[in-house]
Design a protein around this motif. Structure first.
Motif, PDB file in Angstrom:
ATOM      1  N   ILE A 407       0.840  -1.211   0.000  1.00 45.23           N
ATOM      2  CA  ILE A 407       0.000   0.000   0.000  1.00 45.23           C
ATOM      3  C   ILE A 407       0.869   1.252   0.000  1.00 45.23           C
ATOM      4  N   GLN A 411       0.966   4.146  -2.880  1.00 45.66           N
ATOM      5  CA  GLN A 411       0.693   5.560  -2.635  1.00 45.66           C
ATOM      6  C   GLN A 411       1.864   6.439  -3.081  1.00 45.66           C
ATOM      7  N   MET A 428       1.758   4.866   5.790  1.00 43.19           N
ATOM      8  CA  MET A 428       0.400   4.321   5.869  1.00 43.19           C
ATOM      9  C   MET A 428       0.154   3.811   7.283  1.00 43.19           C
ATOM     10  N   GLN A 459      -8.843  -1.507   1.494  1.00 51.58           N
ATOM     11  CA  GLN A 459      -8.803  -0.039   1.581  1.00 51.58           C
ATOM     12  C   GLN A 459     -10.226   0.520   1.417  1.00 51.58           C
ATOM     13  N   ASN A 463     -10.282   7.342   1.527  1.00 51.93           N
ATOM     14  CA  ASN A 463      -9.457   8.472   1.955  1.00 51.93           C
ATOM     15  C   ASN A 463      -8.712   9.054   0.751  1.00 51.93           C
ATOM     16  N   ASN A 464      -8.562  10.363   0.734  1.00 53.50           N
ATOM     17  CA  ASN A 464      -7.718  10.997  -0.279  1.00 53.50           C
ATOM     18  C   ASN A 464      -6.260  10.945   0.135  1.00 53.50           C
ATOM     19  N   LEU A 465      -5.384  10.808  -0.839  1.00 52.62           N
ATOM     20  CA  LEU A 465      -3.959  10.935  -0.581  1.00 52.62           C
ATOM     21  C   LEU A 465      -3.600  12.416  -0.517  1.00 52.62           C
ATOM     22  N   THR A 535       3.798  11.536   1.360  1.00 49.14           N
ATOM     23  CA  THR A 535       2.393  11.232   1.094  1.00 49.14           C
ATOM     24  C   THR A 535       1.806  10.413   2.226  1.00 49.14           C
ATOM     25  N   ASN A 537      -2.479   9.452   3.901  1.00 44.94           N
ATOM     26  CA  ASN A 537      -3.905   9.641   3.619  1.00 44.94           C
ATOM     27  C   ASN A 537      -4.439  10.798   4.451  1.00 44.94           C
ATOM     28  N   ASP A 562      -7.291   6.628  -2.028  1.00 46.02           N
ATOM     29  CA  ASP A 562      -6.329   5.565  -1.755  1.00 46.02           C
ATOM     30  C   ASP A 562      -6.680   4.270  -2.469  1.00 46.02           C
ATOM     31  N   ALA A 565      -5.430   4.501  -6.032  1.00 44.52           N
ATOM     32  CA  ALA A 565      -3.976   4.325  -6.109  1.00 44.52           C
ATOM     33  C   ALA A 565      -3.605   2.853  -5.941  1.00 44.52           C
ATOM     34  N   PHE A 566      -4.300   2.164  -5.053  1.00 45.86           N
ATOM     35  CA  PHE A 566      -4.020   0.756  -4.761  1.00 45.86           C
ATOM     36  C   PHE A 566      -4.328  -0.122  -5.965  1.00 45.86           C
TER      37      PHE A 566
END
Length: 591
Positions: A407, A411, A428, A459, A463-465, A535, A537, A562, A565-566
């Motif tokens: 993860i 990210q 993370m 995930q 959530n936003n990164l 970076t 979350n 997230d 991205a994952f």
């Protein structure tokens, strides 16, 4: 806040006044003392669950196993869980006693797999209603989407932006209690603080609470406009109100917990003395709760225990928890004395029961699950990647988790370009990893295939990164906060991207456990005066999980979700012939 101030806030609450009026009515309706030929006592059964987290389908991998012992004393994993199986077990248990209530201690929703989360956890609430859930405390994850959404979940109504998912309006759960959560503008509880149930001639009061530290484990937006009170003072205040109204049998449902000395589900917590096998916040809470409170049903730590913690008067009192994800339920039996209108404390017994999958699934709950499976199936079953073996996250037992590595790398990959943030490392939180990636599959997709639904279960928070500037000194502080503050008793190790390394010296204590000169980024020693792009979350960016220094980052750039991205990383870095390998655990070293 003093006890007097706490009770004062409750007395100013319309909920408290309404509850007091209802309790007064209960006294007038209470069963009379037993006369000649009438039994004086009533057998009561309470069936308790906690931390379901929307797991309607049987959880996969280690998240769906319960540890027990075989005939030789060796540990054995038993597959467990699944809402339709849980419903059957609860129904079978309640059939043995007509005076039965089903209760819960929070986190029934939030952090949920796609099947529930895609519909804002309405399917889970509907399934719990079908199981006959009577009362539940809120947990921290009940606040993931904010207090307005929690009220909708409890009282019903269509989602404000997505509407109703079918022609039948969503009815709401109407079982949540939140005694220690006040709205800051009104000083009123966000939901009812107590519930009074009459069953078989017995009158029982339930006080529901979440942990006071909820703001540290929920995004700031989720707890905006709310105040969280001390658990002990709140429960003791409401216990006084219940007793003033004539309710003597009192149960606390609290979303806070502890850790037993063994992971065996039916471990004898009292083997070396009452409560000797349990540590954690619930121990101090239980020791402080008024002796009038007869039983404590706890949650939050996803553990299995039935422990005896003496109350302030020195009397034994049970504290229970039933693991998580619907793998267990606690079967509690008690005797109610009609003359004293109270439980006979010495009569209360409890045992945790495995929700095995060898029973017939409950048809009503199975139909709810099947309905939403049909709606989300085309999205949930889409392949997004391939793995070479089990990549453990939630089920991992090491500080560095293989899935945490993946993860964090995902990210970093999503935010490393100049246009996406220019990140140099990614961090993370372990608590945000909600499942494992399991190689062997029972579904049609085949072994090693990762579907979108499986990735989402890992995930699920959307959530936003966020990429921010931190000095090297700030990064060192962040690493040290793994061992200080709220993390001191049980360190919550950050999962880190592949270009960050550091060493922990566990012979030391507190912040000194981080060997300062061991921290490297891309092979170079951490420069305390330099600025790095990092970076995280948005939960961590707000100082969540006790990483308060992360809230002091500068020049934030908000990026993609997230989960996006994952899944993008899984797709870009794996194929059927070249699946993603299980990463080695070599980013954190230990002395």
């Amino acid at each position: 806040m003093s006890d007097r101030e706490t009770v004062g806030e409750m007395r100013r609450s319309r909920w408290a006044l309404a509850a007091l009026a209802a309790m007064t009515l209960t006294v007038t309706m209470a069963a009379p003392a037993a006369g000649a030929g009438q039994p004086r006592t009533i057998p009561i059964q309470l069936l308790a669950i906690n931390d379901l987290h929307g797991n309607l389908e049987p959880p996969q991998g280690s998240s769906g196993n319960v540890t027990t012992l075989d005939a030789t004393g060796a540990p054995v994993s038993v597959p467990a869980g699944g809402a339709a199986y849980l419903a059957t077990h609860l129904a079978q248990a309640s059939a043995t006693n007509p005076n039965s209530l089903t209760i819960a201690a929070g986190d029934l929703i939030g952090g949920s797999p796609l099947l529930s989360a895609a519909f804002h956890d309405e399917p889970t609430i509907l399934a719990l209603k079908a199981m006959g859930l009577d009362d539940s405390s809120v947990g921290n994850h009940e606040f993931d989407e904010g207090s307005a959404e929690l009220k909708r979940i409890n009282y019903g109504g269509c989602h404000p932006t997505e509407g109703c998912y079918d022609t039948t309006p969503y009815p709401g759960g109407r079982f949540y209690l939140a005694a220690n959560v006040l709205e800051t503008k009104t000083h009123l509880p966000v939901l009812p603080p107590v519930s009074i149930r009459k069953v078989g001639g017995a009158t029982i009061g339930f006080i529901g609470m979440t942990l006071e530290d909820t703001p540290s484990v929920v995004t700031a937006a989720g707890v905006a406009g709310l105040k969280f009170l001390d658990e002990v003072r709140t429960a003791n205040g409401y216990a006084k109100l219940l007793r003033l109204a004539g309710v003597e049998a009192i149960v606390v449902l609290v979303h806070e917990g502890g850790t037993p000395a063994s992971q065996v589900y039916n471990y004898n917590c009292d083997a070396n003395g009452p409560g000797s096998g349990l540590t954690g916040p619930i121990v101090d809470i239980a020791k402080g709760l008024d002796p009038s409170i007869d039983l404590v049903v706890s949650a939050h730590t996803h553990q299995s225990y039935v422990c005896t913690i003496p109350d302030p008067a020195g009397n034994p009192r049970l504290v229970t928890q039933a693991s998580s994800f619907g793998k267990l339920y606690t079967d509690i039996d008690a005797t109610y004395d009609k003359r004293t209108r109270d439980f006979v404390r010495s009569s209360i017994t409890a045992k945790n029961m495995i929700v095995t999958r060898d029973v017939t699934p409950d048809p009503a709950v199975a139909a709810i699950v099947a309905k939403y499976q049909g709606l989300i199936g085309p999205i949930a079953n889409k392949p997004v990647g391939y793995i070479a073996g089990n990549i453990l996250g939630r089920g991992g037992s090491t500080p560095e988790r293989p899935l945490g590595d993946v993860i964090a790398d995902a990210q970093l990959a999503a935010t490393s370009s100049a246009s996406t943030g220019g990140a140099q490392i990614a961090l993370m939180n372990t608590g945000g990893i909600r499942a494992d990636l399991v190689y062997a599959q029972s579904g049609a997709e085949g072994d090693g295939v990762v579907t979108y639904g499986e990735a989402f279960a890992v995930q699920p928070f959307n959530n936003n990164l966020v990429t921010l500037d931190y000095t090297g000194a700030q990064l060192l502080t962040v690493l040290q906060q793994q061992f200080t503050g709220i993390n001191a008793a049980s360190p919550r190790y950050l999962q880190i991207s592949a270009n960050l390394h550091w060493t922990a010296d566990l012979s030391r204590t507190g912040a000194d456990r981080v060997v300062a000169d061991s921290v490297t980024i891309n092979g170079a020693p951490l420069d305390l005066a330099a600025t790095y792009r990092v970076t995280v979350n948005n939960f961590l960016a707000g100082g969540g999980d006790g990483y308060l220094e992360l809230a002091n980052g500068q020049n934030p750039l908000v990026g993609q979700l997230d989960i996006d991205a994952f899944t993008t990383y899984l797709t870009a870095n794996s194929t059927p012939t070249s699946p993603l390998p299980v990463p080695p655990l070599n980013r954190i070293s230990f002395l």
